[in-house]
Scaffold this active site. Structure first.
Site, mmCIF file in Angstrom:
data_model
loop_
_atom_site.group_PDB
_atom_site.id
_atom_site.type_symbol
_atom_site.label_atom_id
_atom_site.label_comp_id
_atom_site.label_asym_id
_atom_site.label_seq_id
_atom_site.Cartn_x
_atom_site.Cartn_y
_atom_site.Cartn_z
ATOM 1 N N LYS A 93 0.844 -1.193 0.000
ATOM 2 C CA LYS A 93 0.000 0.000 0.000
ATOM 3 C C LYS A 93 0.872 1.232 0.000
ATOM 4 O O LYS A 93 1.783 1.365 0.827
ATOM 5 C CB LYS A 93 -0.904 0.007 1.250
ATOM 6 C CG LYS A 93 -1.924 1.135 1.253
ATOM 7 C CD LYS A 93 -3.112 0.753 0.423
ATOM 8 C CE LYS A 93 -4.008 1.954 0.126
ATOM 9 N NZ LYS A 93 -3.475 2.849 -0.924
ATOM 10 N N GLN A 114 7.026 4.188 4.041
ATOM 11 C CA GLN A 114 5.650 3.692 4.028
ATOM 12 C C GLN A 114 5.489 2.410 4.854
ATOM 13 O O GLN A 114 4.437 2.175 5.445
ATOM 14 C CB GLN A 114 5.198 3.444 2.584
ATOM 15 C CG GLN A 114 3.693 3.418 2.397
ATOM 16 C CD GLN A 114 3.093 4.813 2.381
ATOM 17 O OE1 GLN A 114 3.623 5.725 1.771
ATOM 18 N NE2 GLN A 114 1.975 4.980 3.066
ATOM 19 N N LYS A 117 5.134 3.723 8.460
ATOM 20 C CA LYS A 117 3.924 4.536 8.556
ATOM 21 C C LYS A 117 2.686 3.636 8.584
ATOM 22 O O LYS A 117 1.804 3.783 9.442
ATOM 23 C CB LYS A 117 3.847 5.505 7.368
ATOM 24 C CG LYS A 117 2.618 6.395 7.362
ATOM 25 C CD LYS A 117 2.502 7.187 6.077
ATOM 26 C CE LYS A 117 3.701 8.052 5.822
ATOM 27 N NZ LYS A 117 3.519 8.945 4.654
ATOM 28 N N LYS A 129 5.585 2.071 -2.829
ATOM 29 C CA LYS A 129 5.466 3.401 -3.421
ATOM 30 C C LYS A 129 5.764 3.277 -4.909
ATOM 31 O O LYS A 129 6.429 2.318 -5.347
ATOM 32 C CB LYS A 129 6.450 4.375 -2.772
ATOM 33 C CG LYS A 129 5.990 5.819 -2.821
ATOM 34 C CD LYS A 129 4.870 6.107 -1.839
ATOM 35 C CE LYS A 129 4.465 7.582 -1.871
ATOM 36 N NZ LYS A 129 3.459 7.902 -0.841
ATOM 37 N N GLY A 168 -2.985 8.090 -4.610
ATOM 38 C CA GLY A 168 -2.364 9.269 -5.181
ATOM 39 C C GLY A 168 -1.239 9.804 -4.312
ATOM 40 O O GLY A 168 -1.057 9.394 -3.174
ATOM 41 N N ASP A 169 -0.472 10.710 -4.871
ATOM 42 C CA ASP A 169 0.589 11.440 -4.168
ATOM 43 C C ASP A 169 0.773 12.718 -4.975
ATOM 44 O O ASP A 169 -0.131 13.119 -5.716
ATOM 45 C CB ASP A 169 1.875 10.593 -4.089
ATOM 46 C CG ASP A 169 2.891 11.139 -3.080
ATOM 47 O OD1 ASP A 169 3.574 12.119 -3.430
ATOM 48 O OD2 ASP A 169 2.988 10.611 -1.973
ATOM 49 N N THR A 213 -4.908 13.476 4.878
ATOM 50 C CA THR A 213 -3.519 13.715 5.287
ATOM 51 C C THR A 213 -3.405 15.039 6.031
ATOM 52 O O THR A 213 -2.743 15.120 7.084
ATOM 53 C CB THR A 213 -2.580 13.697 4.067
ATOM 54 O OG1 THR A 213 -2.781 12.489 3.336
ATOM 55 C CG2 THR A 213 -1.132 13.768 4.505
ATOM 56 N N ASN A 244 -2.837 19.889 -1.680
ATOM 57 C CA ASN A 244 -3.911 19.211 -0.976
ATOM 58 C C ASN A 244 -3.656 19.099 0.530
ATOM 59 O O ASN A 244 -4.522 19.407 1.348
ATOM 60 C CB ASN A 244 -4.117 17.815 -1.569
ATOM 61 C CG ASN A 244 -5.193 17.043 -0.851
ATOM 62 O OD1 ASN A 244 -6.353 17.422 -0.873
ATOM 63 N ND2 ASN A 244 -4.814 15.958 -0.194
#
Length: 448
Positions: A93, A114, A117, A129, A168-169, A213, A244
């Protein structure tokens, strides 16, 4: 540099040797290893089984070319990446980043972060990622669609709701996710909603995912303040970025009584001592795709500073929410001199190592991104739950779940720091808590 435990020096040396030139990845690995000395002293089985060494090597690294045609009919070529780092806790993920700076070292640093996290959320998700050096800025919708379709035509074979679930990123928002999901659906002939998160609400997305986030960052800082009997009321906050994460952090900060006095973009920063007008900022950034300099032109009393550093603006709390390594040692000194008391990372690894050391030595409470900005991936996991059960939750219920998760991450971070003899150390607490959960799972599954 802080010293590494003797048992961890060979691990880091091997990372450098096996991954030459990937400086961001080296930085991310070292930052975690610096915290693990007390862990291997108390639990030598982690070093004996070489689980730390294994976690520094991705389970799979996928690199591929992405050919597409622009609106003039010219063939363009980009490079695509997906680094599947660890699936010990669940399916891979992590987000996709479309930005010219993307190369293997960036993707690996993000994927490594990640792992921990996602572990901190307590949810059953592994770490990964991906992305591309494609730049969606200035491209037409048709060009973005053709790129996304070409990207997914290669990547789809590695994805699945029980295998690998991107989101998304930077550079990958609702438009890009729509094109990616559409191509996945077309190729596989399956409406597999859980294969991507951050989707639109009308086609399987979750309430609060867009805000998660930024909101999660603020929820975490709210817990930091509560731990010392404080609240946001009347505090001055500086937020870097205006995308964002930054916009939704500003939104929640204002709701909770703080006053955000500055934000930025790649051109410079704007200062508004009356408090950032969020409606105007959203109009400029989200609807007009403008710059923060436009904000200063339209807002009485606001001033724009081209270039420079937003961290020169006096504040009580600083939230770096833009990109990696944006806050350096000079910036840290300015924050301390101007009375900043808390720095919490809304972005991934935005604070350089020398800045972290300076802030902590000066008594500033510093919280790392793997804990602070975990709200995005946590809400992605909640989206996966809703997709799996063919359900849809209200905004209020989802936001409450997010707040609970961020509170749990905060409390686990401090409890772990206490347990390992570094009370109040958010960096060590987050690294150790994230590591021990995924390390235990890795050991339980055998030689994986």
């Amino acid at each position: 540099m802080p010293l590494l435990d003797d048992r961890l020096i060979p691990v880091f040396d091997e990372v450098i040797t096996r991954n030459p030139g990937e400086t961001e990845f080296h930085q991310a690995v070292r930052e975690v290893l610096e915290s693990l000395g007390p862990v291997v002293a108390k639990h030598p089985q982690y070093a004996d089984a070489e689980v730390i060494r294994r976690l520094c090597e991705p389970e799979r690294q996928i690199i591929f070319r992405v050919p597409w045609t622009d609106d003039a009919g010219r063939v363009q070529l980009n490079r695509g990446f997906r680094v599947e780092f660890s699936s010990a806790l669940g399916p891979y993920k992590g987000g996709l980043r479309f930005h010219p700076s993307v190369y293997l070292g960036i993707v690996k640093f993000l994927g490594f972060e990640q792992i921990f996290k996602n572990s901190l959320t307590g949810l059953p998700i592994g770490g990964a990622k991906g992305g591309s050096d494609f730049d969606p800025k200035g491209r037409s919708d048709a060009e973005v669609m053709r790129f996304c379709q070409s990207f997914m035509t290669e990547l789809y074979r590695h994805l699945g709701e029980h295998t690998d679930v991107p989101a998304g990123d930077i550079g990958v928002g609702g438009r890009e996710l729509g094109y990616l999901f559409g191509q996945y659906k077309r190729i596989t002939n399956r409406y597999e909603s859980g294969v991507l998160t951050g989707k639109g609400l009308s086609w399987g997305g979750s309430q609060v995912r867009t805000e998660a986030t930024g909101y999660g960052t603020v929820f975490f800082v709210q817990e930091m303040l509560a731990a010392t009997g404080e609240s946001f009321d009347g505090l001055r906050v500086v937020v870097s970025g205006s995308g964002n994460v930054a916009i939704h952090a500003i939104e929640k900060l204002h709701e909770l009584g703080a006053r955000v006095v500055a934000c930025s973009d790649s051109g410079g920063y704007v200062v508004d001592d009356a408090g950032i007008d969020l409606d105007l900022l959203k109009e400029i950034k989200n609807e007009q795709r403008g710059r923060v300099s436009d904000y200063a032109e339209r807002r009485a009393g606001a001033r724009y500073v081209a270039g420079g550093s937003v961290w020169q603006v006096p504040c009580d709390i600083a939230l770096p929410c833009a990109t990696q390594n944006e806050l350096n040692g000079t910036d840290a000194k300015a924050l301390v001199e101007n009375g900043c008391r808390i720095v919490a990372e809304g972005a991934n690894m935005p604070t350089m190592p020398e800045a972290i050391r300076f802030l902590r030595d000066a008594g500033v409470r510093f919280a790392p991104g793997k804990a602070v900005n975990a709200g995005g991936v946590a809400t992605s996991a909640l989206e996966m739950q809703q997709n799996a059960s063919r359900d849809s939750w209200t905004f209020e219920h989802t936001q409450e779940r997010l707040a609970d998760i961020m509170r749990s991450i905060h409390d686990r971070t401090l409890e772990t720091a206490d347990e390992y003899g570094v009370p109040g150390d958010y960096v060590a607490g987050a690294n150790i808590a994230g590591f021990t959960r995924v390390a235990d799972a890795t050991l339980a599954l055998g030689l994986i």
